[in-house]
Design a protein around this motif. Structure first.
Motif, short mmCIF file in Angstrom:
data_model
loop_
_atom_site.label_atom_id
_atom_site.label_comp_id
_atom_site.label_asym_id
_atom_site.label_seq_id
_atom_site.Cartn_x
_atom_site.Cartn_y
_atom_site.Cartn_z
N SER A 86 7.52 -4.26 -5.21
CA SER A 86 6.55 -3.79 -5.13
C SER A 86 6.40 -2.64 -4.18
O SER A 86 6.62 -3.06 -2.86
CB SER A 86 5.15 -4.41 -4.96
OG SER A 86 5.01 -5.30 -6.47
N VAL A 87 6.29 -1.30 -4.27
CA VAL A 87 5.94 -0.32 -3.16
C VAL A 87 4.69 -0.55 -2.35
O VAL A 87 4.53 -0.55 -1.16
CB VAL A 87 6.25 0.97 -3.56
CG1 VAL A 87 6.00 2.10 -2.71
CG2 VAL A 87 7.41 1.12 -4.14
N SER A 88 3.78 -0.70 -3.14
CA SER A 88 2.26 -1.10 -2.74
C SER A 88 2.17 -2.32 -1.97
O SER A 88 2.78 -3.35 -2.60
CB SER A 88 1.17 -0.90 -3.66
OG SER A 88 0.01 -1.11 -3.19
N ARG A 89 1.57 -2.56 -0.84
CA ARG A 89 1.24 -3.83 -0.28
C ARG A 89 -0.06 -4.07 0.19
O ARG A 89 -0.54 -3.32 0.87
CB ARG A 89 2.49 -4.02 0.98
CG ARG A 89 3.88 -3.85 0.61
CD ARG A 89 4.15 -5.37 0.13
NE ARG A 89 5.65 -5.32 -0.36
CZ ARG A 89 6.19 -6.19 -1.08
NH1 ARG A 89 5.50 -7.25 -1.38
NH2 ARG A 89 7.29 -5.90 -1.63
N ALA A 128 1.68 -1.70 -7.89
CA ALA A 128 2.56 -0.46 -8.04
C ALA A 128 2.07 0.72 -7.29
O ALA A 128 1.06 0.63 -6.87
CB ALA A 128 2.59 -0.19 -9.77
N LYS A 129 3.15 1.67 -7.12
CA LYS A 129 2.62 2.69 -6.27
C LYS A 129 1.63 3.77 -7.26
O LYS A 129 1.54 3.67 -8.46
CB LYS A 129 3.62 3.68 -5.97
CG LYS A 129 4.55 4.22 -7.23
CD LYS A 129 5.73 4.98 -6.70
CE LYS A 129 6.68 5.78 -7.74
NZ LYS A 129 7.87 6.12 -7.08
N GLY A 130 0.83 4.49 -6.39
CA GLY A 130 0.01 5.50 -7.14
C GLY A 130 -1.16 4.56 -7.83
O GLY A 130 -1.73 3.80 -7.26
N ASP A 131 -1.76 4.92 -9.10
CA ASP A 131 -2.79 4.39 -9.84
C ASP A 131 -2.32 3.55 -11.19
O ASP A 131 -2.75 3.28 -11.72
CB ASP A 131 -3.82 5.11 -10.20
CG ASP A 131 -3.45 6.40 -11.02
OD1 ASP A 131 -2.14 6.66 -11.46
OD2 ASP A 131 -4.09 7.08 -11.68
N ASP A 182 -0.57 0.64 -11.47
CA ASP A 182 -1.25 -0.53 -11.64
C ASP A 182 -2.57 -0.80 -12.10
O ASP A 182 -2.84 -1.60 -13.11
CB ASP A 182 -0.97 -1.63 -10.36
CG ASP A 182 -1.53 -0.85 -9.25
OD1 ASP A 182 -2.19 0.10 -9.31
OD2 ASP A 182 -1.37 -1.65 -7.85
N GLU A 229 7.74 -0.72 -10.57
CA GLU A 229 8.26 0.30 -11.20
C GLU A 229 9.92 0.04 -11.15
O GLU A 229 10.66 0.39 -12.46
CB GLU A 229 8.27 1.60 -10.21
CG GLU A 229 6.71 1.94 -10.28
CD GLU A 229 5.99 1.55 -9.06
OE1 GLU A 229 6.20 0.16 -8.82
OE2 GLU A 229 4.95 2.05 -8.54
#
Length: 244
Positions: free
Chosen positions: A117-120, A89-92, A94, A198
């Motif tokens: 998932s934005v984060s990769r 997930a983005k930010g913190d 997750d 999210e």
């Protein structure tokens, strides 16, 4: 309550009260120079594999300390293990989920690269991310004074989840599910709690996971953030499993 320090290289199985256990390296340096542990203080040392020793610090150095053992605590592994499959997930968000889940007693963590998932985590970032989560888990174990250190698996894809969790009962958190998680009863299998990112779990992924045997369950009428959904569900499962 005493502070906990971890050293996975220690062999504490044969330790008895009256023995001396030595802590060294970065963990001892942190205890002595950062936490300012001094001779005469009571702390706990664990091996991350179910054994904690508690006692009095009898000596300290720049990167070492010695503990005179007063008590040895041995914790058997749980009959039913809970694995958190947490979508990136983005930010913190997750990371917050992983931290809270560890404090609540999760037994393993699997980072999940969900479709939304934005984060990769790709290339070298994949192992760097796993190590970051492992560090968060380790600190949460110390804060909550747990005897077992949950492993953090490499990041996995939706297609690999079923194989990774073979033999495990997968519970898929989904707000539209008709079955409340409070209806879940242990059936002898380990549990895997799958939490989406999210934007939720994409419909094709939902279908694929259900086809692989996952059971959609809901927490309640409200929709929780990915940072709170997993920990909330683990609290419910702890009660159902008799852990609490």
């Amino acid at each position: 309550m005493s502070s906990l320090y971890l050293d996975e290289s220690l062999e504490l199985g044969a330790v008895t009260p009256g023995a001396t256990v030595e802590l060294s390296g970065d963990e001892a340096r942190h205890a002595v120079t950062v936490a300012r542990v001094r001779t005469g203080e009571r702390i706990a040392i664990g091996d991350g594999r179910g054994i904690l020793v508690r006692g009095v610090v009898v000596s300290t150095g720049a990167r070492e300390l010695a503990l005179e053992v007063e008590e040895v605590l041995v914790e058997e592994p749980p009959e039913t293990r809970i694995t958190l499959v947490q979508a990136l997930a983005k930010g913190d968000r997750d990371e917050l989920a992983v931290q809270a889940a560890t404090e609540l007693g999760v037994d393993a963590v699997v980072p999940w690269a969900a479709a939304r998932s934005v984060s990769r985590w790709e290339g070298p970032k994949a192992e760097k991310g796993r190590q970051r989560w492992a560090s968060i888990v380790r600190e949460a174990v110390k804060q909550s004074i747990r005897a077992w250190l949950p492993p953090v698996a490499p990041v996995t894809t939706t297609g690999d989840l079923a194989g990774l969790l073979q033999g495990t009962r997968m519970l898929l958190l989904e707000p539209t599910a008709t079955t409340p998680i409070t209806d879940i009863r242990p059936d002898g299998r380990d549990l895997a709690l799958v939490v989406g990112p999210e934007g939720g779990i994409a419909p094709p992924e939902l279908e694929r996971l259900v086809a692989a045997g996952a059971e959609p369950v809901r927490l309640g009428a409200s929709v929780l953030r990915t940072s709170t959904a997993g920990p909330a569900a683990i609290a419910v499962l702890n009660a159902a499993l008799g852990r609490w």
